[in-house]
Structure formats: C-alpha cells, structure tokens
Design an enzyme around this catalytic site. Structure first.
Site, PDB file in Angstrom:
ATOM      1  N   ALA A  37       0.850  -1.193   0.000  1.00 61.77           N
ATOM      2  CA  ALA A  37       0.000   0.000   0.000  1.00 61.77           C
ATOM      3  C   ALA A  37       0.885   1.242   0.000  1.00 61.77           C
ATOM      4  O   ALA A  37       2.102   1.165   0.192  1.00 61.77           O
ATOM      5  CB  ALA A  37      -0.917   0.000   1.206  1.00 61.77           C
ATOM      6  N   GLY A  90      -0.472  -5.324   1.058  1.00 62.33           N
ATOM      7  CA  GLY A  90      -1.722  -5.255   0.310  1.00 62.33           C
ATOM      8  C   GLY A  90      -1.670  -5.996  -1.001  1.00 62.33           C
ATOM      9  O   GLY A  90      -2.700  -6.453  -1.506  1.00 62.33           O
ATOM     10  N   GLU A 150      -2.410  -9.542  -0.176  1.00 64.11           N
ATOM     11  CA  GLU A 150      -3.835  -9.621   0.156  1.00 64.11           C
ATOM     12  C   GLU A 150      -4.695  -9.545  -1.098  1.00 64.11           C
ATOM     13  O   GLU A 150      -5.712 -10.225  -1.211  1.00 64.11           O
ATOM     14  CB  GLU A 150      -4.181  -8.503   1.134  1.00 64.11           C
ATOM     15  N   GLU A 171       3.823  -6.176   7.457  1.00 62.71           N
ATOM     16  CA  GLU A 171       3.307  -4.998   8.157  1.00 62.71           C
ATOM     17  C   GLU A 171       3.916  -4.793   9.537  1.00 62.71           C
ATOM     18  O   GLU A 171       4.035  -3.646   9.997  1.00 62.71           O
ATOM     19  CB  GLU A 171       1.778  -5.081   8.263  1.00 62.71           C
TER      20      GLU A 171
END
Length: 260
Positions: free
Chosen positions: A67, A113, A116, A136
C-alpha cells in the site's frame, strides 16, 4: 472505460486488468482502490461477454508491492485506520465474490496489500521471480485488507503465524509448495497457464461456475475475523510505533519501536 491507474483490455473473451503504477511498484493508493471498486462493481459490464479476468501489475518487478505508506501516515494522523481497513476489505470482497473467475498473474513482489489482493483472487499463477509476504509488523502495524484471515485459509495457522509475526517473505516455489499459489512458472509460461485456466473455465457452464465460486467462498464466509482485523488495524494505526515504523520505512532507516 477510462482509468488512471488501471489498464483494461479485452481479448478473446478475457479481460486483462493491469495495475499501472510501475514507478511506485504498483502500490495501492486511494485512487487505485476506487478504480478497482468501480471495475468489479459496475465497470466490468462495459467489457461485454467474457470468461474471466487476468489481474496483474505493470512491469517485471512487482505485482503490487504493498500500500501507499505516505497515505497510511495521513490516515494515522486523522485516526481513520479502521475505515481504511474496511474500505480495502470491501474492495477485495468484490473480487473474491466476483461471478467470473479472477486469476492473479503474480509477477514480482506481492507484499502487504499486494499479497492480500492476490489472495482475494480465485486462483494465483506466479512467475519464478515472485515473492509473497505480509511485512506490516516491520511498520508497527498489522495486515488490514484480509491478510490475517485469507493467508490462514491457504497455508494454515502455523505458517501464517510465522509469516505475519516475522514479516518474512517467501519465494514463488515455497508459495507453491505451501498452497498459496496454484502454479509457479517462467514468465511467458505463467501468462499462458493463466490464460489456459481461464479458457478451460470459460468452456464450462457460466451459472455453475458462478455458483461454485459462491459456495466455495461460503465455507469461509464468516466476517467476524475480518471485523476484528479492521478494529485491530485501527488501533495499531494510532500507535507511536506505527508512526515510527512508517517514517523509518520512508526514510530508509531501522525503526526504533517503543511499544507505545
């Protein structure tokens, strides 16, 4: 249809959907999320009749490297972490529940992300240089777009704990061995394999395919874990550790976490 961060092409009844931010390693920012939301909610209708979607990232280095960390910091300052997480989850649910197969062609980094996003697709074909991870914790935060839930579904509790708690990456071969990806192949062969899968699925009954997607998803359909993830993401986004971790990432230095 016209997007700034997505390229949409239709060929032989396959939609080629490319996240097109190669200079940012295709990082997911607000605009990219909104364009993905639009495509998978209504925009796909402009593509006519198609068998499925091949989702990839522009260039050879990254599928999606994560992200946009600068946007994360802005959200932390505003105290909107939980809303940010829920927005990402909602967009990825649109992909996971899409009525046509969505295959991720993972070329390069699929981190945070990006991992994901790949997991929200129905199948994953990886190039040999692909790598996967939920790093993360290196930023003092947790996966917020479904990573704590879907990774567990694919590879089991023990390895999920290890990858999320250490923030380590795994290569394409290990991802294949663990069941995170369906195939690992050289780049040209990976693309052809993804297209072959879409052609095979496209030869089946569309209603049966759509129902099969719905029912397989139903087995994992509880949203409680996702809600808990969003709440926890919001809490960690408020911490000094997250501000320190994100700043350290941007400044390319080692973070000094204090547990606050």
């Amino acid at each position: 249809m016209s997007y700034n961060n997505l390229l949409v092409e239709v060929e032989d009844r396959v939609v080629f959907l490319t996240i097109n931010r190669p200079r940012a390693l295709n990082a997911l920012n607000d605009q990219t999320f909104e364009e993905l939301r639009h495509f998978f909610s209504t925009g796909y209708r402009e593509c006519g009749d198609f068998h499925g979607v091949l989702l990839t990232g522009a260039g050879d280095r990254a599928f999606v490297a994560g992200a946009d960390i600068k946007e994360f910091l802005d959200v932390a300052e505003q105290g909107n972490g939980e809303q940010l997480s829920r927005r990402g989850q909602e967009v990825f649910f649109l992909i996971e529940r899409f009525h046509r197969p969505v295959i991720a062609l993972v070329n390069g980094f699929a981190l945070g992300g990006g991992c994901e996003l790949a997991m929200a697709c129905h199948l994953r074909v990886a190039t040999e240089n692909a790598s996967f991870g939920q790093p993360e914790v290196n930023l003092g935060i947790i996966p917020g777009y479904g990573g704590t839930q879907r990774l567990n579904q694919y590879i089991g509790k023990g390895k999920t704990m290890e990858l999320i708690l250490t923030g380590d990456r795994i290569g394409a071969e290990e991802a294949h061995r663990l069941g995170l990806v369906n195939y690992t192949l050289p780049r040209d062969e990976a693309r052809e394999k993804a297209l072959e899968l879409l052609r095979v699925i496209g030869s089946k009954g569309p209603v049966a395919v759509a129902q099969s997607i719905r029912l397989v998803n139903a087995y994992y359909g509880g949203d409680e874990g996702f809600h808990a993830e969003s709440a926890a993401f919001g809490e960690t986004a408020k911490t000094e550790d997250f501000r320190e971790g994100a700043s350290a990432f941007i400044e390319k230095r080692i973070a000094n976490f204090r547990g606050k």
